[in-house]
Write an enzyme that holds these catalytic residues in place. Structure first.
Site, PDB file in Angstrom:
ATOM      1  N   GLU A  71     -36.810  24.803   4.530  1.00  0.00           N
ATOM      2  CA  GLU A  71     -36.171  25.695   3.560  1.00  0.00           C
ATOM      3  C   GLU A  71     -37.103  26.842   3.182  1.00  0.00           C
ATOM      4  O   GLU A  71     -36.649  27.971   2.974  1.00  0.00           O
ATOM      5  CB  GLU A  71     -35.810  24.901   2.299  1.00  0.00           C
ATOM      6  CG  GLU A  71     -34.658  23.942   2.503  1.00  0.00           C
ATOM      7  CD  GLU A  71     -34.670  22.801   1.510  1.00  0.00           C
ATOM      8  OE1 GLU A  71     -35.510  21.888   1.667  1.00  0.00           O
ATOM      9  OE2 GLU A  71     -33.864  22.810   0.579  1.00  0.00           O
ATOM     10  N   ASP A 119     -38.618   5.235  -2.967  1.00  0.00           N
ATOM     11  CA  ASP A 119     -39.174   5.627  -1.673  1.00  0.00           C
ATOM     12  C   ASP A 119     -38.728   4.645  -0.589  1.00  0.00           C
ATOM     13  O   ASP A 119     -38.908   3.431  -0.726  1.00  0.00           O
ATOM     14  CB  ASP A 119     -40.709   5.636  -1.776  1.00  0.00           C
ATOM     15  CG  ASP A 119     -41.347   6.325  -0.592  1.00  0.00           C
ATOM     16  OD1 ASP A 119     -41.175   5.836   0.540  1.00  0.00           O
ATOM     17  OD2 ASP A 119     -42.004   7.364  -0.800  1.00  0.00           O
ATOM     18  N   ASN A 141     -41.171  27.365  -5.531  1.00  0.00           N
ATOM     19  CA  ASN A 141     -40.090  26.463  -5.915  1.00  0.00           C
ATOM     20  C   ASN A 141     -40.476  25.808  -7.238  1.00  0.00           C
ATOM     21  O   ASN A 141     -41.310  24.908  -7.272  1.00  0.00           O
ATOM     22  CB  ASN A 141     -39.919  25.428  -4.797  1.00  0.00           C
ATOM     23  CG  ASN A 141     -38.824  24.423  -5.093  1.00  0.00           C
ATOM     24  OD1 ASN A 141     -38.235  24.426  -6.179  1.00  0.00           O
ATOM     25  ND2 ASN A 141     -38.562  23.555  -4.137  1.00  0.00           N
ATOM     26  N   HIS A 199     -28.526  21.947  -1.508  1.00  0.00           N
ATOM     27  CA  HIS A 199     -29.289  21.883  -0.244  1.00  0.00           C
ATOM     28  C   HIS A 199     -28.728  22.864   0.785  1.00  0.00           C
ATOM     29  O   HIS A 199     -28.898  22.668   1.995  1.00  0.00           O
ATOM     30  CB  HIS A 199     -29.226  20.473   0.404  1.00  0.00           C
ATOM     31  CG  HIS A 199     -29.933  19.395  -0.352  1.00  0.00           C
ATOM     32  ND1 HIS A 199     -29.437  18.124  -0.450  1.00  0.00           N
ATOM     33  CD2 HIS A 199     -31.100  19.385  -1.030  1.00  0.00           C
ATOM     34  CE1 HIS A 199     -30.263  17.375  -1.155  1.00  0.00           C
ATOM     35  NE2 HIS A 199     -31.285  18.128  -1.532  1.00  0.00           N
ATOM     36  N   ARG A 222     -36.991  29.760  -4.575  1.00  0.00           N
ATOM     37  CA  ARG A 222     -35.901  28.804  -4.363  1.00  0.00           C
ATOM     38  C   ARG A 222     -35.138  28.733  -5.672  1.00  0.00           C
ATOM     39  O   ARG A 222     -35.702  28.398  -6.719  1.00  0.00           O
ATOM     40  CB  ARG A 222     -36.422  27.422  -3.988  1.00  0.00           C
ATOM     41  CG  ARG A 222     -35.273  26.488  -3.679  1.00  0.00           C
ATOM     42  CD  ARG A 222     -35.584  25.063  -3.984  1.00  0.00           C
ATOM     43  NE  ARG A 222     -34.362  24.265  -3.905  1.00  0.00           N
ATOM     44  CZ  ARG A 222     -34.241  23.078  -4.447  1.00  0.00           C
ATOM     45  NH1 ARG A 222     -35.250  22.533  -5.076  1.00  0.00           N
ATOM     46  NH2 ARG A 222     -33.113  22.410  -4.362  1.00  0.00           N
ATOM     47  N   GLY A 260     -34.121  11.413   6.913  1.00  0.00           N
ATOM     48  CA  GLY A 260     -33.406  11.755   8.156  1.00  0.00           C
ATOM     49  C   GLY A 260     -34.338  12.059   9.308  1.00  0.00           C
ATOM     50  O   GLY A 260     -34.055  11.730  10.465  1.00  0.00           O
ATOM     51  N   ARG A 267     -30.646   8.568  -7.821  1.00  0.00           N
ATOM     52  CA  ARG A 267     -29.331   9.006  -8.311  1.00  0.00           C
ATOM     53  C   ARG A 267     -28.229   8.150  -7.700  1.00  0.00           C
ATOM     54  O   ARG A 267     -28.324   7.750  -6.538  1.00  0.00           O
ATOM     55  CB  ARG A 267     -29.090  10.478  -7.938  1.00  0.00           C
ATOM     56  CG  ARG A 267     -29.918  11.444  -8.739  1.00  0.00           C
ATOM     57  CD  ARG A 267     -29.765  12.856  -8.235  1.00  0.00           C
ATOM     58  NE  ARG A 267     -31.038  13.363  -7.759  1.00  0.00           N
ATOM     59  CZ  ARG A 267     -31.176  14.475  -7.045  1.00  0.00           C
ATOM     60  NH1 ARG A 267     -30.116  15.185  -6.690  1.00  0.00           N
ATOM     61  NH2 ARG A 267     -32.358  14.876  -6.656  1.00  0.00           N
ATOM     62  N   GLY A 282     -33.395  13.481  -2.833  1.00  0.00           N
ATOM     63  CA  GLY A 282     -32.008  13.893  -3.074  1.00  0.00           C
ATOM     64  C   GLY A 282     -31.350  13.939  -1.709  1.00  0.00           C
ATOM     65  O   GLY A 282     -31.967  14.410  -0.762  1.00  0.00           O
TER      66      GLY A 282
END
Ligand code: AMP
Length: 401
Positions: free
Chosen positions: A383, A281, A7, A179, A90, A331, A240, A211
């Protein structure tokens, strides 16, 4: 067979080496600070837990990848580079070109280059990563998964922007979503956990990390997602802004703010960082909140409020929802964010179980009450595993031909 998943970002390369016999991770790490006077390459050997770190200048991606390879060889994880038969990349933006994972060919790289304008911060580095790997591993097979591919099933009324249609025709300005590999993976994992076919479920997947994005997945297909033409739209994120009034662009211009500065403001100095003024964070933000910092508290309230609004919107868009899935660093780990996002959703059948929720970290679990009509799940994303699987599948299919 070993599959090397790569990645590539502008100044870092994350990597994982899989043994596809049992899909185990043999080693993983990151090369950071590429292009700066001093860089770092790290490796964690999964079997022993040993961690190795090397500090050296990494003037470019080629040196960084060669150093990763040296580390893997020095630690006897691979004997030489011929051990790596398949490389999985990726990849970020494929515009409307690809709906699924790809064998990376010259044609794919050309199509990605055509999308550079749509993802200037990501695609050029992805392309550099592929080209460097092609040089370093001349015999290897290259596969790739695009972040945008999973969302190509969105209907036009969800992906179009309400602006002059000629912008779509001329420049392909529309919503693409990101994503995708993660949203697709956690939705499938959730369906297996619930023992129901994904094709018969309506799920909302919230990928919350530095993100963040959320997706509405109906019958296994993405029907809407919060990120748009770029990963700036949608939820509030670490740095963001997410959704804002586009007229702020004119406002900033009239205040004499340059385009580059405004770009930096919205991408790097907004979100949790911009509002709270502490950090991007979540853990730092919670610490500040517990110390009485009101702005950090406001940032947290905004983050979870905006998340909740999207959950409601996507339940409405699909005409109902069977499961809400939390994934990504926040999450999977932050039970307070999960609690705040689900608070007040009882009217639509969401009943979070506070005991199951609290303390649950990075583990696939149902955190809703048995009576909850809408299941709330935590599903760790992976991922890299999806990229390894897909690249290995493409390799085997290509070999058979
Ligand atoms: P990711 O981009 O998916 O790696 O997620 C990074 C985000 O996850 C950061 O905001 C971290 O603060 C957050 N995160 C990681 N671990 C925890 C944790 N134990 N509790 C709260 N937030 C966490």
């Amino acid at each position: 067979m070993k599959v090397f998943v790569v990645n590539c970002g502008s100044s870092s390369i994350k990597y994982q080496l899989f043994d596809m016999q049992d899909e185990s991770v043999v080693g993983k790490g990151i090369a950071e600070k590429i292009g700066l006077p001093m860089g770092i390459v790290s490796l964690k050997i999964e079997g022993t837990g040993e961690k190795v770190e090397r500090e050296l200048p990494l003037p470019n991606h080629e040196v960084a990848l060669a150093t990763i390879l040296e580390l893997l060889t020095a630690k006897n994880i691979i004997r030489d580079k011929a051990d790596i038969g398949v490389i999985g990349h990726r990849l970020v933006h494929a515009g409307e070109f690809y709906h699924s994972s790809v064998v990376v060919t010259e044609d794919v790289l050309e199509k990605m280059t055509e999308c550079n304008d749509l993802a200037p911060l990501h695609n050029p580095h992805n392309i550099t990563g592929v080209k460097t790997c092609q040089k370093l591993f001349p015999g290897a097979f290259h596969g790739g998964c695009f972040d945008t591919a999973f969302h190509q099933t969105m209907p036009d009324y969800a992906y179009m922007y309400p602006i002059d249609h000629s912008w779509y025709e001329k420049y392909k300005v529309r919503r693409y979503g990101f994503h995708g590999t993660s949203h697709g993976y956690v939705a499938q994992q959730a369906a297996e956990f619930l023992k129901k076919p994904l094709a018969k479920l309506r799920v909302i997947t919230a990928h919350l990390g530095n993100g963040s994005s959320i997706a509405a997945i109906s019958n296994g297909e993405s029907v809407d997602t919060s990120m748009g033409m770029t990963p700036l739209e949608g939820l509030m994120m670490g740095t963001r802004c997410g959704d804002i009034d586009p007229a702020l662009v004119f406002f900033a211009a009239r205040k004499g703010v340059s385009l580059d500065d405004f770009d930096k403001l919205l991408n790097k100095k907004s979100g949790m960082m911009g509002v709270g003024g502490i950090s991007n964070d979540m853990r730092d933000n919670w610490k500040a909140i517990h110390e009485g910092n009101k702005r950090a508290e406001l940032a947290m309230k905004m983050f979870t409020y905006r998340l909740k609004k999207y959950i409601g919107a996507y339940a409405a868009a699909m005409g109902g929802v069977e499961a809400i899935i939390f994934t990504g660093g926040i999450g999977e780990n932050d039970w307070d964010v999960r609690k705040m996002a689900c608070e007040g959703l009882e009217y639509m059948g969401v009943e979070l179980d506070p005991d199951k929720n609290k303390g649950l970290r990075s583990k696939l679990a149902d955190i809703s009450k048995p009576s909850s009509k809408v299941k709330v799940l935590v599903v760790p994303t992976n991922e890299e595993l999806v990229i390894a699987r897909e690249s290995y599948r493409l390799y085997n299919e290509t070999k058979k031909r």
